[in-house]
Design an enzyme around this catalytic site. Structure first.
Site, short mmCIF file in Angstrom:
data_model
loop_
_atom_site.label_atom_id
_atom_site.label_comp_id
_atom_site.label_asym_id
_atom_site.label_seq_id
_atom_site.Cartn_x
_atom_site.Cartn_y
_atom_site.Cartn_z
N SER A 1 -6.71 -9.05 6.81
CA SER A 1 -6.22 -9.43 7.90
C SER A 1 -5.32 -10.94 8.41
CB SER A 1 -6.78 -9.23 9.56
OG SER A 1 -7.48 -7.88 8.78
N GLU B 1 -11.27 -10.84 -1.33
CA GLU B 1 -10.80 -9.87 -0.07
C GLU B 1 -11.95 -9.32 1.12
OE1 GLU B 1 -6.44 -8.93 0.14
OE2 GLU B 1 -7.67 -6.98 -0.91
N LYS C 1 0.68 -1.04 0.18
CA LYS C 1 -0.08 0.20 0.19
C LYS C 1 0.84 1.00 0.11
CE LYS C 1 -3.87 -2.71 2.02
NZ LYS C 1 -5.16 -2.75 2.99
P1 PGA Z 1 -4.71 -6.44 5.08
O1 PGA Z 1 -4.58 -6.15 4.04
O2 PGA Z 1 -3.73 -7.45 5.28
O3 PGA Z 1 -3.81 -5.36 6.07
O4 PGA Z 1 -6.00 -6.88 5.61
C1 PGA Z 1 -5.10 -6.69 2.12
C2 PGA Z 1 -4.91 -6.21 1.49
O5 PGA Z 1 -5.32 -5.21 1.90
O6 PGA Z 1 -4.89 -6.64 0.45
#
Ligand code: PGA
Length: 256
Positions: free
Chosen positions: A217, A171, A11
């Site tokens: 997560s 997701e 990100k």
């Molecule tokens: P997260 O994000 O593992 O921090 O929940 C997953 C993603 O957004 O691809």
């Protein structure tokens, strides 16, 4: 047999001077152990770092670099955008398309994501196409319907030869960055549903060959249980991909 994949979505995190040591740390940990060697590992940093990351990992088995987004336009006067051909030209192999943060904050529609998928494939890149329902839709029991229309409207126009190059990531929006992971039963149920949609459209062989990743997560503690599900072929990892040890443990949680 379909590919097992773990992708780390960084990100908008890490300055360059923080990102480079993190990449080296991941690389060193992977180097030290044979476990997870056969897993396809994809690092998806901010686009500014793709070229450097590609150069640093070039030649290492099963490690690829990806982008978090790309324009649906080929080139031209689109200030701030990054094209698929640019990503390819600096060593990117994969592109995340339709991440829920792009869908919600940047209002990306299924139609736009269809165009992004097409342009990504036209430039020889692999889309990692994200789908998932909001908390409301899960609670109202519409989660299958939501995912079905995301896939229908953005992917099912593809010819089988192109669909084959797509990786899907399920997701659930309520699980992203919240610490609330889908249970392995919820993940398996949705992954199985996605695979049956692919089977209806493209047939059994293609459905069996498509890698479907779980994201939301996912961490070093819950990865093994999620990855043990028959239709879960790996993970798309956000927060935990920013910690080298945790990320490598997730990779190593893929059943060998
Ligand atoms: P997260 O994000 O593992 O921090 O929940 C997953 C993603 O957004 O691809």
């Amino acid at each position: 047999m379909r590919k097992k994949i773990v992708a780390g979505n960084w990100k908008m995190n890490k300055t360059y001077s923080e990102a480079v040591p993190l990449l080296y740390e991941v690389k060193d940990l992977l180097w030290k152990s044979k476990k997870g060697e056969s897993v396809i590992k994809i690092i998806i940093p901010p686009s500014l770092y793709i070229h450097d990351f590609y150069e640093t990992t070039k030649g290492l088995k099963n490690i690829f670099i990806g982008a978090q987004n790309c324009s649906y336009e080929e080139s031209g006067a689109f200030t701030g955008e990054i094209s698929a051909s640019m990503i390819k030209s600096v060593g990117g192999s994969y592109v995340l398309i339709g991440h829920s943060e792009r869908r919600s904050y940047f209002k990306e529609t299924n139609e736009e994501l269809k165009r992004k998928t097409d342009i990504t494939l036209a430039h020889g890149l692999h889309p990692i196409f994200c789908v998932g329902e909001s908390k409301d839709k899960r609670e109202s029991g519409e989660h299958f319907k939501v995912v079905e229309s995301q896939i229908n409207e953005s992917l099912f126009h593809l010819q089988p030869g192109n669909f084959k190059k797509v990786v899907i990531a399920y997701e659930p929006v309520w699980a992203i960055g919240t610490g609330l992971t889908a249970t392995s039963t919820q993940a398996q149920e949705m992954h199985h549903h996605i695979r049956s949609l692919i089977e209806d459209k493209y047939g059994r062989i293609l459905a069996e060959e498509t890698s479907i990743l779980y994201g939301g997560s996912c961490n070093e503690k819950n990865a093994a249980e999620l990855f043990a599900c028959p239709d879960v072929d790996g993970g798309l990892i956000g927060g935990a991909s920013l910690k080298a040890k945790e990320f490598v443990e997730i990779i190593q949680a893929i059943p060998q």
